[in-house]
Every structure is written in structure tokens, then in C-alpha cells.
Scaffold this active site. Sequence first.
Site, PDB file in Angstrom:
ATOM      1  N   GLY A  71      74.829  45.819  45.629  1.00  0.00           N
ATOM      2  CA  GLY A  71      73.627  45.637  44.782  1.00  0.00           C
ATOM      3  C   GLY A  71      73.314  44.325  44.353  1.00  0.00           C
ATOM      4  O   GLY A  71      71.896  44.079  44.206  1.00  0.00           O
ATOM      5  N   THR A  72      74.242  43.630  43.956  1.00  0.00           N
ATOM      6  CA  THR A  72      73.928  42.296  43.253  1.00  0.00           C
ATOM      7  C   THR A  72      73.088  41.432  44.553  1.00  0.00           C
ATOM      8  O   THR A  72      72.300  40.623  43.917  1.00  0.00           O
ATOM      9  CB  THR A  72      75.179  41.491  42.997  1.00  0.00           C
ATOM     10  OG1 THR A  72      76.257  42.463  42.041  1.00  0.00           O
ATOM     11  CG2 THR A  72      75.146  40.290  42.354  1.00  0.00           C
ATOM     12  N   ASN A 151      72.073  51.780  34.069  1.00  0.00           N
ATOM     13  CA  ASN A 151      73.455  51.880  34.345  1.00  0.00           C
ATOM     14  C   ASN A 151      74.407  52.157  32.888  1.00  0.00           C
ATOM     15  O   ASN A 151      75.383  52.884  33.051  1.00  0.00           O
ATOM     16  CB  ASN A 151      74.088  50.671  35.153  1.00  0.00           C
ATOM     17  CG  ASN A 151      73.641  49.560  34.371  1.00  0.00           C
ATOM     18  OD1 ASN A 151      72.749  49.087  34.443  1.00  0.00           O
ATOM     19  ND2 ASN A 151      74.781  48.548  33.954  1.00  0.00           N
ATOM     20  N   ALA A 200      76.748  50.849  48.100  1.00  0.00           N
ATOM     21  CA  ALA A 200      77.174  52.008  48.682  1.00  0.00           C
ATOM     22  C   ALA A 200      78.476  52.677  47.763  1.00  0.00           C
ATOM     23  O   ALA A 200      78.726  53.830  47.634  1.00  0.00           O
ATOM     24  CB  ALA A 200      78.028  51.795  49.864  1.00  0.00           C
ATOM     25  N   THR A 237      77.322  38.203  60.609  1.00  0.00           N
ATOM     26  CA  THR A 237      77.794  39.353  61.073  1.00  0.00           C
ATOM     27  C   THR A 237      77.809  40.478  60.191  1.00  0.00           C
ATOM     28  O   THR A 237      78.526  40.569  59.141  1.00  0.00           O
ATOM     29  CB  THR A 237      79.162  38.857  61.766  1.00  0.00           C
ATOM     30  OG1 THR A 237      78.990  37.882  62.331  1.00  0.00           O
ATOM     31  CG2 THR A 237      79.712  40.213  62.383  1.00  0.00           C
ATOM     32  N   CYS A 325      80.323  45.293  34.643  1.00  0.00           N
ATOM     33  CA  CYS A 325      80.437  43.763  34.655  1.00  0.00           C
ATOM     34  C   CYS A 325      80.592  43.202  33.209  1.00  0.00           C
ATOM     35  O   CYS A 325      80.996  42.147  33.121  1.00  0.00           O
ATOM     36  CB  CYS A 325      78.991  43.279  35.128  1.00  0.00           C
ATOM     37  SG  CYS A 325      78.588  44.126  36.617  1.00  0.00           S
TER      38      CYS A 325
HETATM   39  N1  PLP Z   1      72.710  47.116  39.530  1.00  0.00           N
HETATM   40  C1  PLP Z   1      72.909  48.252  38.769  1.00  0.00           C
HETATM   41  C2  PLP Z   1      72.109  48.849  38.050  1.00  0.00           C
HETATM   42  C3  PLP Z   1      74.377  48.509  38.791  1.00  0.00           C
HETATM   43  O1  PLP Z   1      74.937  49.373  37.999  1.00  0.00           O
HETATM   44  C4  PLP Z   1      75.527  47.855  39.642  1.00  0.00           C
HETATM   45  C5  PLP Z   1      76.712  47.727  39.620  1.00  0.00           C
HETATM   46  O2  PLP Z   1      77.385  47.910  38.423  1.00  0.00           O
HETATM   47  C6  PLP Z   1      74.892  46.546  40.193  1.00  0.00           C
HETATM   48  C7  PLP Z   1      73.298  46.184  40.381  1.00  0.00           C
HETATM   49  C8  PLP Z   1      75.591  45.679  41.035  1.00  0.00           C
HETATM   50  O3  PLP Z   1      75.980  46.412  42.272  1.00  0.00           O
HETATM   51  P1  PLP Z   1      77.226  45.881  43.304  1.00  0.00           P
HETATM   52  O4  PLP Z   1      78.536  45.950  42.397  1.00  0.00           O
HETATM   53  O5  PLP Z   1      77.207  46.689  44.471  1.00  0.00           O
HETATM   54  O6  PLP Z   1      76.895  44.420  43.372  1.00  0.00           O
END
Ligand code: PLP
Length: 388
Positions: A71-72, A151, A200, A237, A325
Amino acid sequence: MRRIYLDYAATTPIYPEVVKVMLPYFTEAFGNPSGIYSYGQEAKGAVEEARGKVAALIGARDEEIVFTSGGTEADNLALKGVAFANETKGNHIITSSIEHHAVIETCKFLERRGFSVTYLPVDAYGLVDPSDVKKAITNKTTLISVMQANNEVGTIEPLTEIGRIAREAEVYLHTDAVQTVGHIPVDVNELGVDLLSMSAHKLYGPKGVGALYIRKGTKLIPFMHGGEQERKRRASTENVSGVVGFGKAVELARQEMSQEAKRLAYLREQLIKGLLERIDHTRLNGHPLKRLPNNVNVSIDYVEGESMVLNLDLEGICASTGSACSSSSLEPSHVLLAMGLSHEQAHGSLRLTLGKWTTEEEIEQVLDILPRIVAKLRAMSPLLKSHR
Ligand code: PLP
């Protein structure tokens, strides 16, 4: 001691079916998807099949999905990619003050590179007002980024309305849908978004893999330079086994989502009701109705969130004070502060997020254990003594 896991918003265990389909891609089907021989083509076929499943879940076309490391990275690609590609049109970005750090920190980076960013306020429930979005747009605005659901507090944002405003103004709209994809219906056309981030490991898939939906025609430059993978939008890759696992997780989510959302919403309500009844000076954070089915977030006065989390852990219960985080930092949550909570209220927050293996019995156990922990902590609390 049997452990009770209530931090599904931080990450989820992988479904055994997902692990099973991933395994061959570590061993006998290890080929590089760029290879034109059969090993390579087999791996490529598996990646493309997963792409189709991810696209189908959100109403996208296959070629609009770019796999990332999570996601990041998807958030970074969306924001930096659009900001830098559209610099000649303008340098203004609009976002909300309750975004995940992956968006907020990217925006701060862009500010240091000369972009200007508007951080929209939210109301006491964590809702962005679409009319604030409209007012913030200038002729220099190239991108709006508002998350689909938060989140920490689970509030679901009025994205369809924001989508209409963005389209009218011809400004790109990105949404961080990391907490919603696989949990509630997400359709890129209904939402009117041009970019959408997914991950995922929030839907019973593997960690380290995600995707960015990029609507056809969106002007974006990659920030990973190298090979020509992912139609030149993300070099490196492909994480074949991870992508295959993501595809399987998406397939299972599609089948189970609506039933599971109902089951979790029921358990969520039991937990919220029980906590508010059994622990005085407690308030629910986030919207009571426009809320993710699995999210409970409360502020409990005169106790520290960290102390509750540590004491719950001693009883075998995994919970969190906020986002994964920020949980290692002692700073109060930027989300709760933006919603108008005091520092004390923000410090006394607890997030319990439910999932696939959560049972009614577990909820009862938490409702039995947590009030006892709070009573014990309050008896020792300087916060309570100074208040008396
Ligand atoms: N965005 C939101 C709303 C999230 O809750 C998170 C993970 O806590 C992320 C982004 C980051 O995702 P990833 O851990 O796959 O980098």
C-alpha cells in the site's frame, strides 16, 4: 494461553488456500515472467490471471492494475507519479488531515520539492466535507487524495461526492483503499476515482505486495526506473508468488465479503455496546454508522492506551492504540487530534479490529477482561487522582 487477535487492521493471517497456491511459484514454477521460454510464460500467465482477479474486484480493466510492494508504494506512486507528471499544469495537491502516513509523508516530501498541499480538516467523526474539497480547488490543483476509509477509526469517507467534484473540476482523484478492498464493495467507476491503492496483507494475502489502480489515460510518471515491467509503470521483476497469493485472496474475498461484513458488523456492535456499558467515561471514536464493519475505536478516560495494550497482551489479547505504523511512537494519533480530541483523550484510545477468526466468545472474553484492566489501571492512575 489461547490468544485473541484483534488487530486485523494492522495485518491479517494468510488464508491456508492462499499459501497453497503461492508455494509452487517458489520452487517448480520459479521462472521470470519476462522470459520467453515456457518457465517464464507460466509465471507470466499466473501474474496476468491474478491481475484479472484484482481488476474484477474493483471494476477496473486488467491493464489498469500495477502491482507494487504494498500500500505504501502504491500511495507513493500515485502521489509522486501524478504530481511530477502534471507539474506544468500546476503544483497544488489536496488531501485530508487524517490520511495514513504513506500519504501524509509523501505530501510533506512533495512540499519540500516545491508543491503546495492543502490538508483538509475533518469533523468530530473523521468525515471530510465534500464542499471543503470543492472550495480548496484552484486552477493549479492537479490531484486530490482522500482515503476511502480511515485505518484508525474506521470512518468511511463520502468519496462518491468527492469523485463528482473532482470530475467536474477535471482534477485527478486518488484514494487509499487499503482498509476497504476485500472488506466492503469498491468500484472505481462508482467512486469516480482515477487512482486507488490496495494492499494484500490486509485481506488475508501475503505481506509485501499491493497494487495501484491507474485509470486509462491518467498522466503519471514512474518513480522506479529500470526494466519495462508493468507496462513501464513499475520496474523490477514481479513478485510472482506474492501476486498469485494476492489474486487468490481477492478471489476468496469476493466470495465471502458480504456475509463476512454482516457477521463482523454484528460482533462490532456487541463489542461497542459492551464497552460503553461496562466502562464509564468511555466514548466511541469515528462515525457510528459510516464505519468499517470490523473497526472499534474507543477513548477511555484516565488510562493510557499503551498500558491497556500491554495489560491486554498479558491476558493474550492483541490490540492496538492506533495505526500499526505509529504504535511504536508515543505521539498521540494525528487522526484523533484532527477529530478534535484532547491529547489526554487521544492517549487513552484503543483500537480493536475484528476479522475472519473472531468469535462471539472472544468478544465476551474481551468484555470481561478489559473493564477489569481499566479498573486496575485507574486505581493506580495519577490521571484520575489529579482529576478528583
Ligand atoms: N494505507 C493505509 C490506510 C493502511 O492502513 C496501511 C497499512 O497499515 C497502508 C496504507 C500501508 O500499506 P502497506 O503496509 O502494504 O505498505
